[in-house]
Design a protein around this motif. Structure first.
Motif, PDB file in Angstrom:
ATOM      1  N   ASN A  63       0.817  -1.213   0.000  1.00 55.07           N
ATOM      2  CA  ASN A  63       0.000   0.000   0.000  1.00 55.07           C
ATOM      3  C   ASN A  63       0.847   1.257   0.000  1.00 55.07           C
ATOM      4  OD1 ASN A  63       0.197   1.120   2.987  1.00 55.07           O
ATOM      5  ND2 ASN A  63      -0.048  -1.106   3.157  1.00 55.07           N
ATOM      6  N   VAL A  64       0.211   2.339  -0.386  1.00 52.91           N
ATOM      7  CA  VAL A  64       0.791   3.675  -0.317  1.00 52.91           C
ATOM      8  C   VAL A  64      -0.208   4.547   0.427  1.00 52.91           C
ATOM      9  CG1 VAL A  64       1.586   5.695  -1.610  1.00 52.91           C
ATOM     10  CG2 VAL A  64       2.008   3.386  -2.520  1.00 52.91           C
ATOM     11  N   VAL A  65       0.227   5.186   1.513  1.00 50.08           N
ATOM     12  CA  VAL A  65      -0.665   6.075   2.257  1.00 50.08           C
ATOM     13  C   VAL A  65      -0.762   7.404   1.513  1.00 50.08           C
ATOM     14  CG1 VAL A  65      -1.059   7.305   4.427  1.00 50.08           C
ATOM     15  CG2 VAL A  65      -0.130   4.980   4.451  1.00 50.08           C
ATOM     16  N   ILE A  66      -1.991   7.809   1.231  1.00 49.04           N
ATOM     17  CA  ILE A  66      -2.242   9.049   0.487  1.00 49.04           C
ATOM     18  C   ILE A  66      -3.036  10.012   1.366  1.00 49.04           C
ATOM     19  CG2 ILE A  66      -2.199   7.871  -1.739  1.00 49.04           C
ATOM     20  CD1 ILE A  66      -5.276   7.962  -1.718  1.00 49.04           C
ATOM     21  N   PRO A  67      -3.022  11.303   1.056  1.00 54.39           N
ATOM     22  CA  PRO A  67      -3.811  12.251   1.840  1.00 54.39           C
ATOM     23  C   PRO A  67      -5.280  12.217   1.451  1.00 54.39           C
ATOM     24  CG  PRO A  67      -2.616  13.410   0.117  1.00 54.39           C
ATOM     25  CD  PRO A  67      -2.183  11.972   0.045  1.00 54.39           C
ATOM     26  N   PRO A  68      -6.163  12.573   2.375  1.00 56.16           N
ATOM     27  CA  PRO A  68      -7.567  12.763   2.002  1.00 56.16           C
ATOM     28  C   PRO A  68      -7.689  13.933   1.044  1.00 56.16           C
ATOM     29  CG  PRO A  68      -7.175  13.539   4.230  1.00 56.16           C
ATOM     30  CD  PRO A  68      -5.925  12.844   3.795  1.00 56.16           C
TER      31      PRO A  68
ATOM     32  N   PRO B 299      -8.069  21.866  -4.217  1.00 54.62           N
ATOM     33  CA  PRO B 299      -7.030  22.902  -4.350  1.00 54.62           C
ATOM     34  C   PRO B 299      -7.619  24.256  -4.697  1.00 54.62           C
ATOM     35  CG  PRO B 299      -6.910  21.329  -6.174  1.00 54.62           C
ATOM     36  CD  PRO B 299      -7.906  20.787  -5.206  1.00 54.62           C
ATOM     37  N   GLU B 300      -8.767  24.254  -5.390  1.00 56.98           N
ATOM     38  CA  GLU B 300      -9.414  25.530  -5.717  1.00 56.98           C
ATOM     39  C   GLU B 300      -9.897  26.227  -4.456  1.00 56.98           C
ATOM     40  OE1 GLU B 300     -10.103  22.655  -7.234  1.00 56.98           O
ATOM     41  OE2 GLU B 300      -9.190  23.056  -9.197  1.00 56.98           O
ATOM     42  N   SER B 301     -10.450  25.476  -3.513  1.00 52.78           N
ATOM     43  CA  SER B 301     -10.922  26.090  -2.268  1.00 52.78           C
ATOM     44  C   SER B 301      -9.755  26.660  -1.464  1.00 52.78           C
ATOM     45  CB  SER B 301     -11.681  25.067  -1.422  1.00 52.78           C
ATOM     46  OG  SER B 301     -10.822  24.070  -0.905  1.00 52.78           O
ATOM     47  N   VAL B 302      -8.618  25.976  -1.488  1.00 52.85           N
ATOM     48  CA  VAL B 302      -7.429  26.477  -0.788  1.00 52.85           C
ATOM     49  C   VAL B 302      -6.935  27.763  -1.426  1.00 52.85           C
ATOM     50  CG1 VAL B 302      -5.000  25.992  -0.280  1.00 52.85           C
ATOM     51  CG2 VAL B 302      -6.735  24.211   0.071  1.00 52.85           C
ATOM     52  N   ARG B 303      -6.864  27.783  -2.763  1.00 59.99           N
ATOM     53  CA  ARG B 303      -6.396  28.988  -3.452  1.00 59.99           C
ATOM     54  C   ARG B 303      -7.328  30.166  -3.180  1.00 59.99           C
ATOM     55  NH1 ARG B 303      -4.562  25.259  -7.509  1.00 59.99           N
ATOM     56  NH2 ARG B 303      -6.601  25.213  -8.517  1.00 59.99           N
ATOM     57  N   THR B 304      -8.629  29.917  -3.215  1.00 63.43           N
ATOM     58  CA  THR B 304      -9.600  30.982  -2.962  1.00 63.43           C
ATOM     59  C   THR B 304      -9.421  31.557  -1.560  1.00 63.43           C
ATOM     60  OG1 THR B 304     -11.207  29.981  -4.467  1.00 63.43           O
ATOM     61  CG2 THR B 304     -12.049  31.553  -2.850  1.00 63.43           C
TER      62      THR B 304
ATOM     63  N   ARG C 142       2.827  22.319   0.885  1.00 60.22           N
ATOM     64  CA  ARG C 142       1.401  22.423   0.558  1.00 60.22           C
ATOM     65  C   ARG C 142       1.086  21.659  -0.726  1.00 60.22           C
ATOM     66  NH1 ARG C 142       1.234  27.342   0.846  1.00 60.22           N
ATOM     67  NH2 ARG C 142       1.439  28.048  -1.301  1.00 60.22           N
ATOM     68  N   ARG C 143       1.934  21.821  -1.740  1.00 59.22           N
ATOM     69  CA  ARG C 143       1.692  21.173  -3.027  1.00 59.22           C
ATOM     70  C   ARG C 143       1.657  19.651  -2.890  1.00 59.22           C
ATOM     71  NH1 ARG C 143       5.896  22.862  -5.406  1.00 59.22           N
ATOM     72  NH2 ARG C 143       4.959  24.829  -6.084  1.00 59.22           N
ATOM     73  N   ALA C 144       2.504  19.087  -2.024  1.00 57.01           N
ATOM     74  CA  ALA C 144       2.625  17.634  -1.908  1.00 57.01           C
ATOM     75  C   ALA C 144       1.357  16.959  -1.406  1.00 57.01           C
ATOM     76  CB  ALA C 144       3.790  17.284  -0.977  1.00 57.01           C
ATOM     77  N   LEU C 145       0.432  17.713  -0.808  1.00 55.65           N
ATOM     78  CA  LEU C 145      -0.764  17.112  -0.228  1.00 55.65           C
ATOM     79  C   LEU C 145      -2.032  17.439  -0.995  1.00 55.65           C
ATOM     80  CD1 LEU C 145       0.000  17.712   3.562  1.00 55.65           C
ATOM     81  CD2 LEU C 145       0.441  15.667   2.197  1.00 55.65           C
ATOM     82  N   LEU C 146      -1.899  18.119  -2.129  1.00 59.98           N
ATOM     83  CA  LEU C 146      -3.073  18.497  -2.917  1.00 59.98           C
ATOM     84  C   LEU C 146      -3.046  17.800  -4.276  1.00 59.98           C
ATOM     85  CD1 LEU C 146      -3.219  22.348  -2.188  1.00 59.98           C
ATOM     86  CD2 LEU C 146      -4.632  20.552  -1.163  1.00 59.98           C
ATOM     87  N   PHE C 147      -4.212  17.291  -4.690  1.00 56.66           N
ATOM     88  CA  PHE C 147      -4.347  16.622  -5.988  1.00 56.66           C
ATOM     89  C   PHE C 147      -4.759  17.651  -7.045  1.00 56.66           C
ATOM     90  CE2 PHE C 147      -5.158  13.261  -2.880  1.00 56.66           C
ATOM     91  CZ  PHE C 147      -4.346  12.255  -3.357  1.00 56.66           C
TER      92      PHE C 147
END
Length: 462
Positions: free
Chosen positions: A259-264, A268-273, A424-429
């Protein structure tokens, strides 16, 4: 033709006149030939430019044309392709994604099965499907589909095979859990389909096939831990690779698989806003923040203690402390509260992980992780010990003192590390994939598992 007319007076002058006319006629012919040459030159020059232009245009539009799958002998009657999700949202089949550093990914190639729409895109009728905390299954599918550097349309050159089945789209309106009772049968049906129509599952027994299980207890497919552990991971998935939000540092049957643990998923649009309105370095007038479910009487109808009583202790101990901004009710604009906070509490819920982990990091609030033994996503890229605090569940009653100590010592150093854009970038799809973002991190993790690739192992043995 221009002539000098003289009436001849002698017979021999006629010949001279004739010769002069012939010479003049030849001279005029040369002029006409010269004009024809000029016209031909201009014609070929324009033809050359037009050909070059046509070549460049055709190379842009047709370089990434899908390769026919005639070699796989796929039954088209059994595999109805649905492209609505991707063609409606982007034009990424004719544009390259941003530089994703092919060297670090070891020239990885991923083939995406095009399954009938009942396995994925039909679920998108519910808009929440692609936006809630479990939506990484949708986000990864979209991002990989638009990643022309990594995606291959020829399965014979693929290192890994991505199986896009959405199982977390629905929620129970009664208890708020994801309705994943259909997950096992839907996934089993998909595996049956691809193993019957393609040769790639059977040749590796699924070891180079990738699935997403982005809910509480991963590939156990149940929202309650005891039942999830009892059911375990379906036998047909045990040899595959699971991208899952669930991860702990101790033995657990729901991670007893590669397995690979991924973030929920957090939009990214809501974060940028939010960051456009409230900059990371702006005023943070909330010292410690939490908004979410906090039970006054934590034992619910299931007979379990929610959050192992951690959230109840926080509420009872600190709800009257003015330094703590604790809210038990939902608020659509809660990201504006996170970006104004110094510390964001991230206690476990039913499972150890929480979307607050990603939101806190993305909005520059120091995450205070209260979930014993949790495995965090992408530890080689996100130095969690340098950007967060970890508090043992048994020490939650001393939370105020612990935060005071950090604020008086190394808070500024933690914030400096936390506010690095790469973190920040590493946790956003993102769609398309960006170098270093969450999907890139998934690909990087897969590149470390090439020993599971049938194609790679076979080539290395020759």
């Amino acid at each position: 033709m221009v002539l000098e007319v003289k009436r001849p007076t002698m017979s021999n002058n006629r010949r001279g006149f004739y010769v002069r006319m012939k010479l003049l006629h030849r001279h005029a012919g040369l002029q006409q030939q010269e004009k024809k040459k000029n016209l031909c030159f201009k014609y070929y020059k324009w033809l050359l430019w037009f050909s070059l232009l046509l070549y460049f245009l055709s190379s842009c539009f047709f370089t990434h044309k899908p390769i026919p799958l005639s070699k796989t002998h796929v039954s088209e009657s059994k595999t109805v392709v649905s492209r609505a999700l991707f063609e409606s949202s982007n034009s990424t089949f004719i544009q390259q994604s941003k530089n994703i550093n092919r060297g670090l990914l070891k020239d990885l190639k991923v083939y995406i099965y095009e399954l009938p729409s009942k396995y994925n895109t039909d679920w998108l009728a519910n808009e929440r499907c692609s936006n809630h905390l479990f939506a990484s299954e949708v986000a990864i599918h979209k991002a990989l589909s638009s990643s022309l550097d990594v995606r291959t349309f020829d399965p014979y050159e693929a290192d890994f095979f991505f199986v896009p089945v959405y199982v977390s789209c629905n929620f129970s309106t009664v208890n708020g859990f994801p309705a994943i009772g259909h997950a096992r049968s839907l996934l089993s049906s998909a595996v049956q389909l691809i193993s019957s129509n393609y040769p790639f599952w059977n040749r590796s027994q699924g070891s180079d096939h990738v699935f997403v299980a982005s809910h509480d207890y991963g590939a156990c497919f149940h929202a309650m831990e005891e039942r999830a552990m009892e059911d375990g991971i379906p036998e047909f998935l045990k040899r595959s690779i699971i991208l899952q939000t669930f991860g702990v540092k101790f033995n657990h049957p729901c991670q007893d698989v590669e397995n690979v643990v991924i973030p929920p998923y957090i939009s990214p649009e809501s974060v940028r806003t939010t960051l456009e309105k409230y900059p990371l370095t702006g005023r943070r007038d909330i010292w410690a923040f939490f908004r979410g479910k906090m039970e006054v009487h934590p034992k619910n109808i299931s007979g379990r203690y929610y959050s192992k009583k951690v959230r109840t202790v926080i509420w009872r101990k600190y709800s009257g402390d003015r330094r703590f901004y604790l809210q038990r009710h939902r608020f659509a604009g809660y990201q504006s509260e996170i970006v104004r906070s110094v510390f964001c509490l991230c206690p476990l819920g039913w499972a150890p992980w929480s979307p607050r982990l990603v939101e806190s990091v993305a909005l520059g609030c120091v995450p205070v992780i209260i979930a014993d033994g949790i495995r965090l996503p992408f530890p080689t890229s996100v130095r969690w010990s340098e950007i967060s605090l970890t508090v043992a569940e048994k020490d939650v009653a001393n939370l105020g003192t612990l935060l005071d100590q950090v604020a008086a010592t190394n808070l500024s150093a933690i914030q400096k590390n936390l506010w690095d854009p790469d973190v920040r970038r590493a946790l956003l799809f993102n769609d398309p994939v960006q170098g270093g973002d969450a999907t890139w991190q998934v690909l990087y993790a897969l590149a470390q598992k090439l020993d599971r690739s049938y194609r790679t192992v076979r080539l290395s043995n020759h």
